[in-house]
Design a protein around this motif. Structure first.
Motif, PDB file in Angstrom:
ATOM      1  N   HIS A  99       0.830  -1.098  -0.180  1.00 49.79           N
ATOM      2  CA  HIS A  99      -0.116   0.016  -0.010  1.00 49.79           C
ATOM      3  C   HIS A  99       0.862   1.310  -0.075  1.00 49.79           C
ATOM      4  CE1 HIS A  99      -3.588  -2.345   0.367  1.00 49.79           C
ATOM      5  NE2 HIS A  99      -2.978  -3.032   1.405  1.00 49.79           N
ATOM      6  N   ARG A 102       0.611   3.999  -2.938  1.00 50.34           N
ATOM      7  CA  ARG A 102      -0.197   4.844  -3.003  1.00 50.34           C
ATOM      8  C   ARG A 102       0.291   6.130  -2.847  1.00 50.34           C
ATOM      9  NH1 ARG A 102      -4.733   1.090  -0.208  1.00 50.34           N
ATOM     10  NH2 ARG A 102      -6.387   2.725  -0.510  1.00 50.34           N
ATOM     11  N   ALA A 137       0.582   2.992   5.956  1.00 53.73           N
ATOM     12  CA  ALA A 137       1.006   1.729   5.631  1.00 53.73           C
ATOM     13  C   ALA A 137       2.444   1.363   6.341  1.00 53.73           C
ATOM     14  CB  ALA A 137       1.167   1.299   4.442  1.00 53.73           C
ATOM     15  N   ASN A 158      -7.797  -1.351   7.410  1.00 52.08           N
ATOM     16  CA  ASN A 158      -8.223  -1.892   5.914  1.00 52.08           C
ATOM     17  C   ASN A 158      -9.495  -1.443   5.607  1.00 52.08           C
ATOM     18  OD1 ASN A 158      -6.418  -4.162   4.744  1.00 52.08           O
ATOM     19  ND2 ASN A 158      -6.125  -4.395   6.755  1.00 52.08           N
ATOM     20  N   CYS A 161      -8.820   2.292   4.466  1.00 49.98           N
ATOM     21  CA  CYS A 161      -8.218   2.266   3.346  1.00 49.98           C
ATOM     22  C   CYS A 161      -9.099   1.905   2.005  1.00 49.98           C
ATOM     23  CB  CYS A 161      -6.908   1.572   3.164  1.00 49.98           C
ATOM     24  SG  CYS A 161      -5.771   1.954   4.235  1.00 49.98           S
ATOM     25  N   VAL A 208      -3.917  -3.320  -5.299  1.00 50.24           N
ATOM     26  CA  VAL A 208      -4.246  -2.881  -4.072  1.00 50.24           C
ATOM     27  C   VAL A 208      -5.472  -3.403  -3.442  1.00 50.24           C
ATOM     28  CG1 VAL A 208      -4.846  -0.814  -2.928  1.00 50.24           C
ATOM     29  CG2 VAL A 208      -3.013  -0.687  -4.589  1.00 50.24           C
ATOM     30  N   HIS A 212      -6.172  -5.866   0.055  1.00 52.65           N
ATOM     31  CA  HIS A 212      -7.011  -5.547   0.957  1.00 52.65           C
ATOM     32  C   HIS A 212      -7.948  -6.817   1.070  1.00 52.65           C
ATOM     33  CE1 HIS A 212      -6.309  -1.410   2.210  1.00 52.65           C
ATOM     34  NE2 HIS A 212      -6.391  -1.075   1.030  1.00 52.65           N
TER      35      HIS A 212
END
Length: 229
Positions: A99, A102, A137, A158, A161, A208, A212
């Protein structure tokens, strides 16, 4: 593109794609996923370079080819035994570290905005807070390594996100120059129709999302394999 994107930005984003692939390989340790991802990246690169995605008048748009196959794969971890086994054996430390990509993604979007390739609403200055997932992260990774991260906090992070991811994906879809565009008509999201930025929705976002969902499965449906991670 209407306005040229600088070579440094192209290289920067290319490295972001490679970093995502590296983290995904470490997280899954699956030759099928690794080789499949490389093949998919090469295919999407070739298709976008051919100009296929520039035809935006069809419904569904040609761009659907970049979105639906990886989405189907990601959803496979929820409904098919092979996907569930893959998710159950993923290395959670690496799924967390993935992550961090990002952060460079949001930097890329900011410079694409300056190049008039995406609208302001795709940047962290105008309500796209997905960069917070990347910034937090390493903290989540450290806390888990030190045994200071309980499942409730991990689950909350999570979920948060996922919300930020859904927010930016919705902004991208509604501002893209397709028939269903609803916002940002003065400066739509056109960068994703071109190489290499097509790999953002075609590869990085699915990777991504995949991490998750695999993590959430581990937290909500624990198995002997997941408890050992």
């Amino acid at each position: 593109m209407d306005q040229a994107v600088s070579l440094p930005l192209l290289l920067f984003f290319g490295l972001t794609v490679l970093l995502t692939l590296f983290f995904l390989a470490k997280a899954t340790q699956s030759k099928v996923v690794i080789l499949g991802s490389i093949g998919w990246i090469l295919l999407q690169s070739a298709v976008s370079l051919s100009g296929f995605y520039l035809n935006i008048s069809t419904l569904p748009p040609h761009f659907a080819l970049a979105l639906f196959p990886p989405l189907a794969f990601v959803l496979g971890i929820l409904f098919f035994p092979a996907g569930k086994r893959l998710a159950d054996n993923m290395k959670l430390d690496w799924t967390i570290l993935l992550h961090t990509v990002r952060i460079p993604v949001e930097i890329t979007l900011f410079y694409l905005f300056l190049a008039h390739q995406v609208p302001a609403l795709m940047t962290f200055e105008a309500g796209n807070i997905d960069i917070l997932a990347g910034l937090t992260a390493p903290i989540i990774w450290w806390a888990r390594r030190k045994g200071k991260l309980n499942n409730k906090l991990f689950l909350t992070w999570n979920a948060f996100c996922l919300v930020t991811l859904a927010n930016v994906v919705a902004r991208a879809l509604l501002s893209a120059p397709f028939r269903f565009q609803r916002i940002a008509f003065d400066q739509p999201t056109v960068a994703v129709l071109y190489f290499p930025f097509v790999l953002l929705p075609a590869f990085i976002v699915p990777a991504v999302l995949f991490c998750h969902l695999a993590t959430l499965r581990t937290l909500l449906v624990p198995t002997p394999a997941s408890s050992a991670r």
